[in-house]
Design a protein around this motif. Sequence first.
Motif, PDB file in Angstrom:
ATOM      1  N   PHE B  10       1.155  -6.765  -9.846  1.00 22.21           N
ATOM      2  CA  PHE B  10       2.657  -5.993  -9.115  1.00 22.21           C
ATOM      3  C   PHE B  10       2.893  -7.449  -7.679  1.00 22.21           C
ATOM      4  CE2 PHE B  10      -1.151  -3.426 -10.218  1.00 22.21           C
ATOM      5  CZ  PHE B  10       0.184  -2.787 -10.673  1.00 22.21           C
ATOM      6  N   PRO B  11       4.470  -7.944  -7.661  1.00 24.65           N
ATOM      7  CA  PRO B  11       4.756  -8.338  -6.728  1.00 24.65           C
ATOM      8  C   PRO B  11       4.268  -8.034  -4.414  1.00 24.65           C
ATOM      9  CG  PRO B  11       6.506  -6.643  -7.649  1.00 24.65           C
ATOM     10  CD  PRO B  11       5.061  -6.227  -8.099  1.00 24.65           C
ATOM     11  N   TRP B  12       4.015  -9.342  -3.833  1.00 26.05           N
ATOM     12  CA  TRP B  12       3.570  -9.120  -3.179  1.00 26.05           C
ATOM     13  C   TRP B  12       4.214  -8.187  -1.956  1.00 26.05           C
ATOM     14  CZ3 TRP B  12       6.319 -10.510   1.812  1.00 26.05           C
ATOM     15  CH2 TRP B  12       7.449 -10.698   1.223  1.00 26.05           C
ATOM     16  N   SER B  14       5.288  -4.815  -2.683  1.00 27.78           N
ATOM     17  CA  SER B  14       4.970  -3.223  -2.979  1.00 27.78           C
ATOM     18  C   SER B  14       4.264  -2.857  -1.835  1.00 27.78           C
ATOM     19  CB  SER B  14       4.508  -3.759  -3.925  1.00 27.78           C
ATOM     20  OG  SER B  14       5.430  -4.086  -5.486  1.00 27.78           O
ATOM     21  N   LEU B  15       2.796  -3.984  -0.847  1.00 25.03           N
ATOM     22  CA  LEU B  15       1.932  -3.825  -0.528  1.00 25.03           C
ATOM     23  C   LEU B  15       2.129  -3.237   0.835  1.00 25.03           C
ATOM     24  CD1 LEU B  15      -0.611  -5.987  -1.937  1.00 25.03           C
ATOM     25  CD2 LEU B  15      -1.334  -4.283  -2.438  1.00 25.03           C
ATOM     26  N   VAL B  16       3.187  -4.036   1.111  1.00 27.31           N
ATOM     27  CA  VAL B  16       3.464  -3.627   2.730  1.00 27.31           C
ATOM     28  C   VAL B  16       5.097  -2.908   3.277  1.00 27.31           C
ATOM     29  CG1 VAL B  16       2.533  -5.145   3.726  1.00 27.31           C
ATOM     30  CG2 VAL B  16       4.298  -5.866   2.462  1.00 27.31           C
TER      31      VAL B  16
END
Lengths: 130, 25
Positions: B10-12, B14-16
């Motif tokens: 998953f790309p970074w 996506s998390l924030v």
Amino acid sequence: APLSPSSALPSFFMKGSIIQLADGELKRVEDLRTEDFLQSAEVSRELKIDSSTVERIDSSRTPDAVIIQFSVGEHKAQVCVEVLVEYPFFVFGQGWSSCCPDRTTQLLALSCAKLSVGDVCISLTLKSLK
Amino acid sequence: NVEPRSLQVFPWHSLVPFLETSQSN
């Protein structure tokens, strides 16, 4: 109006999920640090990191959800989001935090701190917004 | 035998959360 919470958390918050940083490095979601987000945003042509301070946390009419009011960026724009209590945010210098860390750990196996008013979360905005 | 599973990455970003403020200078 706050954004509506989805009924389930995205799978990438599950402990052990593999995350790709902007420089191509792979890390597990639980191993991410503040610097990883900052360095990835530096490389990004479109995205930049904003500081979003938790101003209020209110209960929601939606079961198991809360409404979080953030003060975003240097202009302190007020943004409300409605999320499930277990939704994790990344707090500067602290790491993953949620309104109900026990539930986050139960559902995702992701260790979390308690998200509180005054915490400064990492959020994204567009670099072109000038 | 354990079959190899494809690894999902998953790309970074996506998390924030993306909190667009519609703020312009």
